[in-house]
Design an enzyme around this catalytic site. Structure first.
Site, short mmCIF file in Angstrom:
data_model
loop_
_atom_site.label_atom_id
_atom_site.label_comp_id
_atom_site.label_asym_id
_atom_site.label_seq_id
_atom_site.Cartn_x
_atom_site.Cartn_y
_atom_site.Cartn_z
N HIS A 129 25.31 -65.58 -54.90
CA HIS A 129 25.69 -66.99 -54.13
C HIS A 129 24.62 -67.89 -55.36
O HIS A 129 23.52 -67.02 -55.43
CB HIS A 129 25.77 -66.91 -53.32
CG HIS A 129 27.56 -67.30 -53.02
ND1 HIS A 129 28.08 -68.07 -52.83
CD2 HIS A 129 28.31 -66.74 -51.75
CE1 HIS A 129 28.83 -68.34 -52.21
NE2 HIS A 129 28.96 -66.90 -51.75
N ASP A 158 22.90 -73.96 -58.42
CA ASP A 158 24.20 -74.49 -57.93
C ASP A 158 24.10 -75.83 -58.97
O ASP A 158 24.70 -76.03 -59.28
CB ASP A 158 24.26 -74.86 -56.78
CG ASP A 158 25.47 -73.78 -55.87
OD1 ASP A 158 25.10 -72.59 -56.47
OD2 ASP A 158 25.79 -73.43 -54.83
#
Length: 378
Positions: A129, A158
């Site tokens: 992540h 992200d």
């Protein structure tokens, strides 16, 4: 409306940076079709109808694991300008809609790939992540207190290192297509993008102005004139008075001793200056300090939460926030002098636009009925 009007994009449903990239493209006027399975929505992502990242898009529920569904997707690819996906490397190929299959159907297609580690390299197939990805690029190590790194929001990895670089890649490839007439594949790795974001610090390090210790540098809380200070009511203000003239104005407006001005860049005095700042800012509320500083060159601002930000006069004057279907959210950005972006449509529920999209993209009633009978429209 918007500068990307007329561009057709297929977004294979994913989480995080993929949907945000699709939101940006839709905000700018592209027709973005999200392919998802209505019967099995992702357990991590919010329902599409409640997801700001889904605004302005159309949703079709297509089971690409069935031959009929896969062929329908590839038929859509023939009519699209862009397709992008965020699966682990090799997953799209196994499902039958990898770059080779899509380019065979449409040699001009731009095929975007969004992953954390990229399509190649020793970690390419590993899970991860945002925080894992920025940990490998120096970004995570640079954020936090002297003693501990701080877990940041997933904006650096992200969304900045991932979504924005995917959008840059797609727009660049669309421009290159005008010259070559050929599509291509974009390998967007969050590690690559977040490493790219650290470019300035390599320059500062080479010049001797940056080191790898947190809270020891200009922009990481190491100097007293660039950081956050608590106010009397438990809120905070941000201080960014780097330039000497801005620092001097800060000192004057805050009523702090004038002799601090000459010691702005004296490390031996920083502890004293920081103590003065800390005690001074605790003497008034955030609102009081805002009244004193806002609009000046002292580079001080009240630190607002994302709900408070909606009502700030500057944000209101620029229409930085909008309301879509009763939900307050950021407006499309940036702003254009001619190609004004429309107010985004409310997000669709999973599969809500299946029939309308297939019809608009050239599927006749018999073809849609056949897909339904095959169970390809889930």
């Amino acid at each position: 409306m918007g500068p990307l009007t007329g561009i057709k994009i297929i977004e294979m449903k994913g989480i995080g940076p993929g949907p945000y990239a699709g939101q940006i493209l839709a905000d700018l006027g592209a027709e973005v079709i999200v392919v998802e399975r209505a019967s099995k929505p992702n357990s991590i992502a919010p329902p599409s109808a409640l997801d700001v990242n889904s605004r302005g898009k159309k949703s079709i529920a297509l089971d690409v694991r069935k031959p009929e569904g896969l062929n329908a997707l590839l038929t859509l690819v023939e009519k699209a300008d862009v397709i992008f996906e965020g699966n682990r490397p090799g997953a799209a190929e196994r499902l039958g809609f990898g770059p080779d299959e899509c380019l065979a159907r449409n040699p001009k297609i731009i095929y975007g790939r969004m992953t954390g580690w990229g399509q190649t390299g020793p970690l390419a197939h590993a899970a991860g992540h945002d925080y894992n990805y920025i940990s490998l690029t120096g970004a995570a190590a640079a954020i936090g207190t002297h003693n501990n790194p701080t877990v940041p929001l997933n904006l650096v990895g992200d969304y900045a290192g991932g979504s924005l670089f995917l959008v840059i890649g797609i727009l660049s490839a669309l421009l290159e297509l005008k010259q070559s007439g050929k599509g291509q594949v974009i390998d967007t790795a969050i590690t690559d993008g977040s490493a790219h974001l650290m470019s300035m610090f390599y320059s500062l390090n080479q010049l001797g102005f940056w080191n790898t210790s947190r809270e020891r540098n200009l922009l990481d809380g190491g100097v007293p004139y660039y950081g956050a200070y608590e106010t009397a009511d438990g809120h905070h203000v941000s201080v960014g008075a780097i330039e000497p003239q801005f620092f001097a104005e800060l000192i004057h407006k805050a009523g702090m001793p004038d002799d601090l001005i000459q010691h702005q860049n004296n490390p031996e005095k920083w502890a004293e200056i920081k103590h003065t700042f800390t005690t001074t800012f605790k003497t008034k509320t955030r609102a009081q300090w805002v009244d004193i500083f806002e609009g000046s060159d002292a580079c001080v601002a009240g630190i607002l939460n994302f709900q408070e930000a909606i009502n700030h006069p500057h944000n209101k004057a620029r229409a930085t926030y909008i309301e879509v279907n009763g939900v307050q959210q950021p407006a499309p950005a940036p702003k254009f002098s001619r190609s004004q972006c429309a107010l985004p449509a409310a997000p669709s529920a999973e599969g809500a636009d299946t029939h309308a999209v297939l019809t608009a993209w050239g599927f006749d009633t018999a073809s849609i009925t056949a897909l339904e009978k095959a169970g390809a429209l889930s």
